[in-house]
Every structure is written in structure tokens, then in C-alpha cells.
Design a protein around this motif. Structure first.
Motif, mmCIF file in Angstrom:
data_model
loop_
_atom_site.group_PDB
_atom_site.id
_atom_site.type_symbol
_atom_site.label_atom_id
_atom_site.label_comp_id
_atom_site.label_asym_id
_atom_site.label_seq_id
_atom_site.Cartn_x
_atom_site.Cartn_y
_atom_site.Cartn_z
ATOM 1 N N ARG A 1 0.826 -1.215 0.000
ATOM 2 C CA ARG A 1 0.000 0.000 0.000
ATOM 3 C C ARG A 1 0.866 1.274 0.000
ATOM 4 N N ARG A 2 1.978 1.229 0.766
ATOM 5 C CA ARG A 2 2.817 2.429 0.801
ATOM 6 C C ARG A 2 3.428 2.669 -0.566
ATOM 7 N N ARG A 3 3.211 3.801 -1.124
ATOM 8 C CA ARG A 3 3.858 4.215 -2.365
ATOM 9 C C ARG A 3 4.226 5.672 -2.178
ATOM 10 N N SER A 4 5.188 6.148 -2.933
ATOM 11 C CA SER A 4 5.586 7.551 -2.825
ATOM 12 C C SER A 4 4.502 8.432 -3.422
ATOM 13 N N VAL A 5 3.945 9.260 -2.558
ATOM 14 C CA VAL A 5 2.844 10.148 -2.940
ATOM 15 C C VAL A 5 3.384 11.576 -2.993
ATOM 16 N N ARG A 6 3.071 12.271 -4.060
ATOM 17 C CA ARG A 6 3.624 13.619 -4.248
ATOM 18 C C ARG A 6 2.556 14.708 -4.262
ATOM 19 N N TRP A 7 1.294 14.300 -4.285
ATOM 20 C CA TRP A 7 0.201 15.278 -4.325
ATOM 21 C C TRP A 7 -0.650 15.129 -3.072
ATOM 22 N N GLY B 1 16.800 19.369 -5.759
ATOM 23 C CA GLY B 1 16.238 19.370 -7.104
ATOM 24 C C GLY B 1 15.034 18.458 -7.272
ATOM 25 N N GLY B 2 14.931 17.443 -6.404
ATOM 26 C CA GLY B 2 13.974 16.361 -6.653
ATOM 27 C C GLY B 2 12.524 16.659 -6.371
ATOM 28 N N THR B 3 12.196 17.907 -6.010
ATOM 29 C CA THR B 3 10.794 18.204 -5.684
ATOM 30 C C THR B 3 10.187 19.164 -6.699
ATOM 31 N N GLY C 1 8.106 20.955 -9.164
ATOM 32 C CA GLY C 1 6.715 20.765 -9.584
ATOM 33 C C GLY C 1 5.770 20.483 -8.436
ATOM 34 N N PHE C 2 6.246 19.906 -7.351
ATOM 35 C CA PHE C 2 5.284 19.589 -6.280
ATOM 36 C C PHE C 2 5.668 20.164 -4.908
ATOM 37 N N ALA C 3 6.775 20.919 -4.849
ATOM 38 C CA ALA C 3 7.265 21.424 -3.547
ATOM 39 C C ALA C 3 6.293 22.388 -2.873
ATOM 40 N N SER D 1 3.546 9.671 2.045
ATOM 41 C CA SER D 1 4.871 10.299 2.122
ATOM 42 C C SER D 1 5.665 10.083 0.836
ATOM 43 N N CYS D 2 6.723 10.864 0.722
ATOM 44 C CA CYS D 2 7.672 10.656 -0.383
ATOM 45 C C CYS D 2 9.068 11.033 0.107
ATOM 46 N N CYS D 3 10.001 10.098 -0.006
ATOM 47 C CA CYS D 3 11.398 10.408 0.334
ATOM 48 C C CYS D 3 11.961 11.342 -0.734
ATOM 49 N N ILE D 4 12.859 12.224 -0.332
ATOM 50 C CA ILE D 4 13.471 13.168 -1.263
ATOM 51 C C ILE D 4 14.988 13.063 -1.133
ATOM 52 N N ASN D 5 15.620 12.888 -2.266
ATOM 53 C CA ASN D 5 17.072 12.737 -2.292
ATOM 54 C C ASN D 5 17.778 14.004 -1.805
ATOM 55 N N TRP D 6 18.856 13.816 -1.041
ATOM 56 C CA TRP D 6 19.671 14.967 -0.621
ATOM 57 C C TRP D 6 20.998 14.938 -1.378
ATOM 58 N N VAL E 1 20.606 13.293 5.726
ATOM 59 C CA VAL E 1 20.485 11.938 5.169
ATOM 60 C C VAL E 1 19.514 11.966 3.991
ATOM 61 N N MET E 2 18.353 12.570 4.214
ATOM 62 C CA MET E 2 17.356 12.764 3.157
ATOM 63 C C MET E 2 16.241 13.639 3.701
ATOM 64 N N LEU E 3 15.308 13.968 2.844
ATOM 65 C CA LEU E 3 14.118 14.697 3.266
ATOM 66 C C LEU E 3 12.918 13.777 3.065
ATOM 67 N N SER F 1 3.333 3.535 -10.325
ATOM 68 C CA SER F 1 3.207 2.178 -9.775
ATOM 69 C C SER F 1 4.540 1.734 -9.162
ATOM 70 N N SER F 2 5.647 2.281 -9.669
ATOM 71 C CA SER F 2 6.980 1.907 -9.154
ATOM 72 C C SER F 2 7.073 0.401 -8.927
ATOM 73 N N HIS F 3 6.780 -0.325 -9.970
ATOM 74 C CA HIS F 3 6.777 -1.785 -9.897
ATOM 75 C C HIS F 3 8.151 -2.292 -9.446
ATOM 76 N N LYS F 4 8.140 -3.296 -8.593
ATOM 77 C CA LYS F 4 9.387 -3.716 -7.932
ATOM 78 C C LYS F 4 10.102 -4.854 -8.663
ATOM 79 N N ARG F 5 11.384 -4.952 -8.405
ATOM 80 C CA ARG F 5 12.147 -6.099 -8.906
ATOM 81 C C ARG F 5 11.640 -7.363 -8.225
HETATM 82 C C1 LIG Z 1 16.592 8.033 -0.844
HETATM 83 C C2 LIG Z 1 15.437 8.345 -1.762
HETATM 84 C C3 LIG Z 1 15.452 9.503 -2.477
HETATM 85 C C4 LIG Z 1 14.359 9.838 -3.289
HETATM 86 N N1 LIG Z 1 14.358 11.046 -3.916
HETATM 87 C C5 LIG Z 1 13.261 11.426 -4.589
HETATM 88 C C6 LIG Z 1 13.198 12.731 -5.125
HETATM 89 O O1 LIG Z 1 14.125 13.528 -4.996
HETATM 90 N N2 LIG Z 1 12.079 13.100 -5.783
HETATM 91 C C7 LIG Z 1 11.009 12.248 -5.928
HETATM 92 O O2 LIG Z 1 10.016 12.640 -6.528
HETATM 93 N N3 LIG Z 1 11.052 10.984 -5.420
HETATM 94 C C8 LIG Z 1 12.136 10.568 -4.741
HETATM 95 N N4 LIG Z 1 12.190 9.320 -4.178
HETATM 96 C C9 LIG Z 1 11.060 8.407 -4.323
HETATM 97 C C10 LIG Z 1 11.410 7.290 -5.277
HETATM 98 O O3 LIG Z 1 11.273 7.724 -6.594
HETATM 99 C C11 LIG Z 1 10.485 6.106 -4.963
HETATM 100 O O4 LIG Z 1 10.709 5.661 -3.644
HETATM 101 C C12 LIG Z 1 10.717 4.939 -5.922
HETATM 102 O O5 LIG Z 1 10.357 5.230 -7.214
HETATM 103 C C13 LIG Z 1 9.925 3.738 -5.468
HETATM 104 O O6 LIG Z 1 8.555 4.073 -5.403
HETATM 105 P P1 LIG Z 1 7.706 3.830 -4.083
HETATM 106 O O7 LIG Z 1 8.324 4.660 -2.993
HETATM 107 O O8 LIG Z 1 6.339 4.327 -4.432
HETATM 108 O O9 LIG Z 1 7.746 2.394 -3.748
HETATM 109 C C14 LIG Z 1 13.268 8.956 -3.397
HETATM 110 C C15 LIG Z 1 13.295 7.756 -2.684
HETATM 111 C C16 LIG Z 1 14.353 7.458 -1.861
HETATM 112 C C17 LIG Z 1 14.335 6.167 -1.060
#
Ligand SMILES: Cc1cc2nc3c(=O)[nH]c(=O)nc-3n(C[C@H](O)[C@H](O)[C@H](O)COP(=O)(O)O)c2cc1C
Length: 339
Positions: free
Chosen positions: A174-180, A229-231, A233-235, A282-287, A310-312, A326-330
Motif C-alpha cells: 500500500r505504501r507508495r511515494s505520494v507527491r500530491w 532538485g527532486g521536488t 513541480g510539487f514542492a 509520504s515521499c522520500c526526497i534525495n539529498w 540523510v534525506m528529506l 506504480s513503481s513496480h518492484k524487482r
Molecule cells: C533516498 C530516496 C530519495 C528519493 N528522492 C526522490 C526525489 O528527490 N524526488 C522524488 O520525486 N522521489 C524521490 N524518491 C522516491 C522514489 O522515486 C520512490 O521511492 C521509488 O520510485 C519507489 O517508489 P515507491 O516509494 O512508491 O515504492 C526517493 C526515494 C528514496 C528512497
């Protein structure tokens, strides 16, 4: 002009990296990479500086590490009594110093008290002078804490868990990276609850040198999220965010430099799962570890020189109509290797 120089530096770097299978080219490429690592190396050195100078934050971390070392000695099979000559006496002195400074957090004091009480019970028959001196030092502390049973216990006494593998796997899927997100504010008590779960994560020597700097409301989250940089469009519509920060004070060895990232990653994962159970996405953001990003984030978040981002993590109530990759997994055939 600066960007021309930067681009030519980067293309020179790529030239050497492309040929890095040859020793001389690899040497140059490595020197160029080392230049990029200098800022991080300085943070590592600051951590070591604070450790060697008995900085309070470093000493508090060392106390946690050494209390845990004693616990590991106590669970050893067979238990080799006495153990810890090179750290138990110093630990008692450190605790005394930190009690004098009123700096030892109550949970650390309670844990240290219980573990050291157990240690001196176990060594009651030992006649070594250093044990006797450490015991006298410990008694002189007159720690006024009730024993909380924070000592090694048989696994059979651990609380049962009713989380099934199905429930855990469902949560993971269920957990997926949500940006909106919806603009609804995030309940701070719910975030504290999630942090308590994060705080149960494993960490190297139980140091837990991680903190989550919390930001609530887009007026606070946006300027910080804009520093990466990774946000793009949605920051602007993120209701809450955490800057995951690792502290290098308390690590004397360069080889321990990755512990904060590993520990920070583990704690963050627990945090994300806990948020999810609380209805928060939530959504992790690269630092990017670059000096200019540190200059930018320091305008909004105070960071000691030994502290590394470490990250945001952006989080809040998901906009139900927002699309989620969908970020389909390996498959596990990739994750698993066998001899
Ligand atoms: C360390 C880390 C950094 C990430 N940085 C970004 C980012 O800068 N921008 C973004 O939109 N998503 C970022 N993500 C989200 C990834 O794109 C996402 O975790 C990946 O595609 C897998 O999708 P899921 O989290 O929905 O399973 C980051 C995830 C991790 C773990």
C-alpha cells in the motif's frame, strides 16, 4: 564563465572515468572524486574532533554505545566475567560528568543505571581493582532512579506481536511515494507517534545519532524542499516534511562514517510505515551532498558542522485524485543470491 569551467571540469572527469579500468586513469578519476568528497570528509573530521574533545553530544553518544557494549557482554555465551576493562571505568566517569552537567536524558540515565547495576551484581565476586574502583564510582553517583528492568531478558519474555506477514506485506504494498497532497494540516501528535515507532529502529551500537527536523505548513516546507532538485513541480503543496539529519559526533573512526546513513534509512523506513498506518502518505526526497545545498538549507535549518542531511521526507494527507507511479518492484530472483 563559471559554468563553462564547471562543464569542462566535468567532461575531463568523465574522460578519466570512462578509462578507469586502466590504473593511471583510475588514479586521476579517484583524485577528482576525492575533491567532491572533501565537504563530507570535513563533517567526518568535525565528528571526530567533537569526540576527542569530550563534547557533550559526543560523550552522550559514547555513553549509549558503552552501555550497549555492556549489555552485549552480559548476553555472551559463556559470559566472561569481568569484561569491559577498557570502557566500563571510563563510562562511569562519563556518566558522572553528564549528570553534573544535567545533560543526561532521563531514558539514557535509567538504561545506564539498570545495565550498570546488573553488571556490578554479576561482578560482585570479582576482586579486580578496576572493577572495585568502577563500582565505588557508580555507587557514588547515587542515581535516584527506580529500576525499570532495562536489562537483557530471555527472548521468550518479549511482548507478542499480532502483526501477521499478510498485514505487513499489505502495508508494504500500500505504501507508495505520494507527491500530491490535500491542504489539510497534519496532526503533530500523530507524527510524534510515528517518530516513536521510528525510534524503535535498529542502529549501530544503539547510538541513534539521528534526528528528524520537522516542518509543518507549506510556508515552512516549501523553502526547504526548494533547496533540493527532486521536488520540482510539487514542492509548493507539501503540508509537512522532515529533514532526516545524522550527527557524526560520537564516531571516532572514519570507517564508521556510513552509520548515520544506514541508521537514518532504517529509522526513516519505520517512520514511513508508521505514517501510512496513521493515514498519512509520504515521499522520500534525495539529498545531494553538495556544499551549495548545505549553504541553502542552513538558511532554514540549523546544522552543526558534524551534522549531515540523510534525506528529506515530504508527507501529508494524500490528494485522492493525485496520480501515483506504480513503481513496480524487482522480483525476488533479483533480490536473492545464493551460493
Ligand atoms: C533516498 C530516496 C530519495 C528519493 N528522492 C526522490 C526525489 O528527490 N524526488 C522524488 O520525486 N522521489 C524521490 N524518491 C522516491 C522514489 O522515486 C520512490 O521511492 C521509488 O520510485 C519507489 O517508489 P515507491 O516509494 O512508491 O515504492 C526517493 C526515494 C528514496 C528512497
Amino acid at each position: 564563465m563559471r559554468s563553462i569551467l564547471r562543464n569542462s571540469y566535468r567532461s575531463t572527469e568523465r574522460f578519466f572515468i570512462k578509462r578507469a579500468n586502466i590504473g593511471a586513469f583510475r588514479f586521476v578519476a579517484t583524485q577528482m572524486a576525492a575533491r567532491d568528497l572533501r565537504r563530507e570528509a570535513a563533517a567526518v573530521v568535525w565528528g571526530q574532533y567533537f569526540s576527542l574533545h569530550g563534547d557533550d553530544r559526543a560523550e552522550l553518544t559514547a555513553i549509549r554505545r558503552d552501555v550497549h557494549r555492556i549489555e552485549k557482554g552480559l548476553v555472551m555465551r559463556p559470559r566472561r566475567v569481568p569484561f569491559g576493562k577498557d570502557y566500563v571505568p571510563a563510562l562511569v566517569e562519563s556518566i558522572a560528568r553528564q549528570i553534573d552537567r544535567d545533560a543526561l536524558p532521563p531514558e539514557d540515565l535509567a538504561w545506564a543505571n539498570d545495565v550498570l547495576s546488573c553488571y556490578f551484581d554479576v561482578t560482585s565476586e570479582v576482586s579486580d581493582d578496576w572493577v572495585a574502583a568502577a563500582r565505588t564510582g557508580f555507587k557514588a553517583l547515587r542515581i535516584n532512579a527506580l529500576g525499570q528492568g532495562l536489562v537483557p531478558a530471555p527472548r521468550s519474555q518479549a511482548p507478542e506481536s499480532d502483526v501477521s506477514i499478510d498485514a505487513l506485506e499489505y502495508l508494504a504494498i500500500r505504501r507508495r511515494s505520494v507527491r500530491w497532497f490535500k491542504p489539510d494540516p497534519v496532526d503533530r501528535e500523530a507524527v510524534d507517534r510515528a517518530l516513536r515507532v521510528a525510534g524503535q529502529s535498529p542502529s549501530a551500537c544503539n547510538r541513534q545519532n539521528i534526528r528528524f527536523h520537522l516542518l509543518f505548513g507549506p510556508e515552512h516546507t516549501e523553502p526547504v524542499l526548494q533547496t533540493v532538485g527532486g521536488t520540482r513541480g510539487f514542492a509548493s503543496q507539501v503540508p509537512a516534511a522532515a529533514v532526516v539529519i545524522g550527527r557524526l559526533a560520537g564516531y571516532r573512526h572514519t570507517f564508521d562514517r556510513h552509520a548515520i546513513y544506514v541508521d537514518g534509512g532504517l529509522a526513516s523506513m519505520s517512520f514511513l510505515f508508521a505514517l501510512e498506518t496513521l493515514g498519512l502518505s509520504s515521499c522520500c526526497i534525495n539529498w545531494p551532498d553538495v556544499a551549495s545545498r548545505y549553504d541553502a538549507i542552513r538558511k532554514h535549518v540549523a546544522l552543526a558542522p558534524d551534522e549531515q542531511v540523510v534525506m528529506l521526507i515530504a508527507f501529508g494527507h494524500a490528494d485522492p485524485d493525485g496520480l501515483v507511479p506504480s513503481s513496480h518492484k524487482r522480483g525476488i530472483a533479483y533480490l536473492r543470491t545464493r551460493a
